[in-house]
Design a protein around this motif. Structure first.
Motif, PDB file in Angstrom:
ATOM      1  N   LEU A 141       0.828  -1.204   0.000  1.00 32.73           N
ATOM      2  CA  LEU A 141       0.000   0.000   0.000  1.00 32.73           C
ATOM      3  C   LEU A 141       0.867   1.261   0.000  1.00 32.73           C
ATOM      4  O   LEU A 141       0.620   2.195  -0.770  1.00 32.73           O
ATOM      5  N   LEU A 180      -4.660  -4.970  -7.605  1.00 27.32           N
ATOM      6  CA  LEU A 180      -4.162  -4.428  -6.338  1.00 27.32           C
ATOM      7  C   LEU A 180      -5.144  -4.711  -5.205  1.00 27.32           C
ATOM      8  O   LEU A 180      -4.769  -5.243  -4.153  1.00 27.32           O
ATOM      9  N   ALA A 181      -6.423  -4.389  -5.438  1.00 28.79           N
ATOM     10  CA  ALA A 181      -7.416  -4.559  -4.372  1.00 28.79           C
ATOM     11  C   ALA A 181      -7.549  -6.032  -3.984  1.00 28.79           C
ATOM     12  O   ALA A 181      -7.585  -6.368  -2.803  1.00 28.79           O
ATOM     13  N   LEU A 215      -4.552  -7.126  -1.844  1.00 26.15           N
ATOM     14  CA  LEU A 215      -4.619  -6.616  -0.478  1.00 26.15           C
ATOM     15  C   LEU A 215      -5.673  -7.372   0.324  1.00 26.15           C
ATOM     16  O   LEU A 215      -5.445  -7.777   1.467  1.00 26.15           O
ATOM     17  N   PHE A 216      -6.839  -7.593  -0.310  1.00 26.17           N
ATOM     18  CA  PHE A 216      -7.917  -8.384   0.271  1.00 26.17           C
ATOM     19  C   PHE A 216      -7.394  -9.732   0.758  1.00 26.17           C
ATOM     20  O   PHE A 216      -7.606 -10.145   1.889  1.00 26.17           O
ATOM     21  N   ASN A 264      -5.059  -9.620   3.728  1.00 27.71           N
ATOM     22  CA  ASN A 264      -5.788  -9.316   4.958  1.00 27.71           C
ATOM     23  C   ASN A 264      -6.596 -10.514   5.458  1.00 27.71           C
ATOM     24  O   ASN A 264      -6.633 -10.794   6.652  1.00 27.71           O
ATOM     25  N   PHE A 265      -7.237 -11.240   4.526  1.00 28.96           N
ATOM     26  CA  PHE A 265      -8.005 -12.425   4.935  1.00 28.96           C
ATOM     27  C   PHE A 265      -7.096 -13.491   5.528  1.00 28.96           C
ATOM     28  O   PHE A 265      -7.411 -14.113   6.541  1.00 28.96           O
ATOM     29  N   ASP A 313      -5.899 -12.331   9.008  1.00 28.48           N
ATOM     30  CA  ASP A 313      -6.977 -12.498   9.989  1.00 28.48           C
ATOM     31  C   ASP A 313      -7.187 -13.963  10.312  1.00 28.48           C
ATOM     32  O   ASP A 313      -7.360 -14.348  11.475  1.00 28.48           O
ATOM     33  N   MET A 348     -13.961  -4.970   5.726  1.00 30.87           N
ATOM     34  CA  MET A 348     -12.772  -5.527   5.090  1.00 30.87           C
ATOM     35  C   MET A 348     -12.567  -4.896   3.716  1.00 30.87           C
ATOM     36  O   MET A 348     -11.445  -4.581   3.331  1.00 30.87           O
ATOM     37  N   SER A 371      -9.388  -2.768   2.519  1.00 28.42           N
ATOM     38  CA  SER A 371      -8.530  -3.315   1.468  1.00 28.42           C
ATOM     39  C   SER A 371      -8.434  -2.423   0.235  1.00 28.42           C
ATOM     40  O   SER A 371      -7.463  -2.494  -0.500  1.00 28.42           O
ATOM     41  N   ILE A 372      -9.451  -1.621  -0.032  1.00 29.86           N
ATOM     42  CA  ILE A 372      -9.382  -0.788  -1.228  1.00 29.86           C
ATOM     43  C   ILE A 372      -8.729   0.540  -0.879  1.00 29.86           C
ATOM     44  O   ILE A 372      -9.277   1.324  -0.113  1.00 29.86           O
ATOM     45  N   PRO A 373      -7.523   0.783  -1.404  1.00 31.13           N
ATOM     46  CA  PRO A 373      -6.821   2.006  -1.036  1.00 31.13           C
ATOM     47  C   PRO A 373      -7.516   3.242  -1.585  1.00 31.13           C
ATOM     48  O   PRO A 373      -8.232   3.165  -2.592  1.00 31.13           O
ATOM     49  N   PHE A 400      -6.428   5.735  -3.199  1.00 27.49           N
ATOM     50  CA  PHE A 400      -6.089   6.178  -4.549  1.00 27.49           C
ATOM     51  C   PHE A 400      -6.696   5.262  -5.615  1.00 27.49           C
ATOM     52  O   PHE A 400      -6.625   5.572  -6.806  1.00 27.49           O
ATOM     53  N   VAL A 401      -7.277   4.131  -5.204  1.00 26.22           N
ATOM     54  CA  VAL A 401      -8.046   3.302  -6.136  1.00 26.22           C
ATOM     55  C   VAL A 401      -9.520   3.700  -6.066  1.00 26.22           C
ATOM     56  O   VAL A 401     -10.196   3.867  -7.078  1.00 26.22           O
ATOM     57  N   ARG A 451     -14.701  -2.023  13.094  1.00 25.57           N
ATOM     58  CA  ARG A 451     -14.057  -3.243  13.601  1.00 25.57           C
ATOM     59  C   ARG A 451     -13.650  -3.099  15.059  1.00 25.57           C
ATOM     60  O   ARG A 451     -13.858  -3.997  15.875  1.00 25.57           O
TER      61      ARG A 451
END
Lengths: 285, 306
Positions: free
Chosen positions: A218, A262-263, A266-267, A270-271, A274, B136, B140-142, B144-145, B191
């Motif tokens: 990020l 990218l998304a 990152l998803f 994170n999953f 967790d 979540m 997760s979605i920055p 800038f996106v 959260r």
């Protein structure tokens, strides 16, 4: 001793495998990584080659331009995967840097304790309060933009959390029998840290690493998006998103594909992070 | 309590000092000066420039001068925007950045705490899963996106909202930037609230309150909410830092005349004093806010006694 330790790990492994979200995330992540690794072999087009007659063409199956081309006629499929390779590389490399510093610092502070611990953790506290993202930008402005500098700089900020977590674990580990036994046998502090403390930190460190990699990706993408990170003709997801944002009226695919990769990445991280945390610490949930 | 407050405030001094020192030496040790141009300047022009900006003095003297100026609140002239001082540029951008940031923070707190509390009350039910999945996604979605995607949908495709510009802070212009800044914070706050609320709802005094026959509403709002908000309070420090770095992206992409935009432009043009000035200004802001948040936390939490 060793038996119960591996029992904990294998229980955690079972819990992790039952966590469907984490398993799916791991599979997708593996696929993206493999694609990024073998990108050049998958497409006939080099990532920096300009096709002057095919500028901003929409995704098509003919010619192998699966994701179309960008505003200067470069194949977007290869560029997205090449960008992914850079983003993942920076993510992993910078996390390793933070891992080395953080584990070393935290384990030493926690094991030695007393005044050394107090001073070392006070330093961490002071540094922790500094908003480092701004300093990293400053660094990029001052010393030019190269990947090596990016991941050393990011690694050098991300170790603080790691040091705190590792210190906490070390404090509880050092009262265990096998450490006392090593001390009684006259093993040096350095050898105890290296042979007995660090290997037992693995679980916590694994969770933390999976949560740090996406944060690093990020930061790198953020810098590249602002034009302060990876430079052309090389690319990363952040830079591709920035290019795509400029062209989105005419060529929305230039924004959508890199943004999606990218998304999703990152998803997935994170999953998995967790999932690992829940698996190792089943108290919650 | 007073002793603790004094200690926290004094504790922020070395942090500020390190921030300023790092910023100064990073800039001065950089290869190439701020006036390196494609075309070499005449030696006498170069010498004059160096003298005006005190670049001809030895490094320690420059450092002492800069530190003295910063302590007095003077961040020096901008290299790029002639006739402007860094202070003036910051003052010019501040109203825009402040308005965006405060709106986003207030909205994030309201929405995040509400969503987190609802999720906690229906733990593992559909509402809970929906809120957590949304959270979540938000994390997760920055930004800038998120920002270009929202522009693509709401400005380019649907044409409902402007793709950028400030227009004196009109609601239409504020909407998308604020959404981009707010969503990730809502996600984190939801959260955090969910986690601590679940824990608080299991505690003895909540069971007592329920046993007394109090309505669920009273139990949650009067008894559980305040202790459950403690982690949210300590998240305010990082939240403000996130807002500041988010504002760089948002102001850049929506073309808003705030501090973040000056900062990014300055960074791309190697405007050393401007970049340094904004880093020190934002850095100090984060450090000071962290101290305030700490003090508020100590005041709210009956377990913290000094």
């Amino acid at each position: 001793m060793a038996g119960s330790e591996s029992q904990v790990l294998s229980d955690a492994w079972h819990r992790l495998r039952r966590n469907r979200a984490a398993v799916v995330a791991a599979a997708i992540l593996a696929a993206i990584t493999l694609l990024a690794l073998f990108a050049p072999a998958l497409s006939p087009h080099p990532y920096d080659h300009t096709y002057w007659d095919k500028v901003s063409i929409a995704p098509t199956l003919s010619d192998g331009h699966l994701f179309g081309t960008d505003a200067v006629g470069r194949d977007l499929f290869v560029r997205t995967l090449h960008g992914g390779r850079i983003s993942l590389l920076v993510g992993i490399a910078a996390t390793l840097v933070s891992l080395l510093i953080g584990v070393g610092w935290g384990a030493t502070a926690g094991y030695l304790g007393g005044r050394v611990d107090a001073v070392m953790m006070r330093i961490v506290d002071i540094l922790y309060a500094i908003p480092f993202v701004f300093l990293v930008i400053l660094l990029m402005v001052a010393f030019g933009r190269n990947i090596l500098l990016i991941f050393i700089a990011i690694g050098a900020i991300k170790w603080l959390d790691m040091a705190r977590i590792v210190r906490g674990q070390t404090l509880s580990l050092k009262r265990r029998e096998f450490v006392e036994a090593a001390q009684a046998a006259g093993v040096s502090s350095f050898a105890i840290i290296r042979r007995h403390i660090v290997p037992n930190l693995l679980g916590v460190v694994a969770v933390y690493v999976t949560l740090t990699i996406p944060q690093v990706i990020l930061i790198e993408s953020f810098l590249s998006f602002l034009g302060l990170g990876v430079q052309e003709p090389s690319t990363s997801w952040g830079l591709l998103v920035a290019d795509g944002a400029r062209e989105m009226q005419n060529a929305p695919w230039m924004l959508l594909f890199p943004a999606l990769f990218l998304a999703v990445t990152l998803f997935c991280f994170n999953f998995i992070g967790d999932g690992l945390r829940d698996a190792l610490d089943p108290k919650d949930r | 309590m007073l002793a603790h407050s004094v200690k926290r405030v004094v504790g922020a001094v070395p942090t500020l000092f390190i921030l300023i020192t790092l910023a100064f030496f990073m800039m001065r040790l950089a290869p190439g000066g701020p006036f390196d141009a494609e075309k070499a300047l005449a030696p006498e022009v170069q010498a004059n420039l160096d003298r005006i900006y005190h670049l001809d003095e030895p490094l320690p003297a420059q450092y002492a001068r800069y530190l003295g100026n910063v302590v007095r609140g003077d961040l020096g002239p901008s290299f790029q925007y002639q006739d402007w001082t860094v202070n003036e540029l910051i003052a010019r951008g501040l109203p825009v950045s402040l308005r965006l940031g405060v709106t986003a923070l207030v909205l994030a707190l309201l929405l995040g705490v509400t969503a987190g509390t609802l999720a906690a009350l229906r733990q593992n039910a559909a509402t809970d899963h929906a809120v957590m999945t949304a959270a979540m996604t938000g994390i997760s979605i920055p930004n800038f996106v998120m920002a270009p995607l929202l522009i693509l949908v709401f400005a380019v495709w649907l044409g409902w909202l402007p793709a950028g510009g400030w227009s004196g802070g009109a609601l239409r212009n504020m909407l998308l930037p604020v959404v981009v800044l707010t969503l990730p914070l809502v996600a984190y706050i939801a959260r955090l609230t969910r986690g601590s609320m679940i824990e608080v709802l299991r505690s003895d005094y909540i069971r007592t309150a329920r046993a007394k026959g109090l309505p669920e509403r009273t139990v949650v709002l009067r008894h559980a909410l305040r202790p459950a908000l403690l982690p949210v309070v300590s998240f305010l420090g990082p939240a403000i830092a996130a807002l500041l770095s988010g504002s760089l992206v948002v102001e850049q992409i929506f073309g808003l005349p705030g501090i973040g935009r000056y900062f990014v432009q300055g960074a791309l043009n190697r405007d050393y004093t401007l970049v340094m000035g904004v880093v020190i200004f934002y850095g100090s802001l984060v450090i000071v806010m962290n101290v305030i948040v700490d003090l508020v936390y100590a005041w709210l939490d009956p377990k913290v006694r000094y």
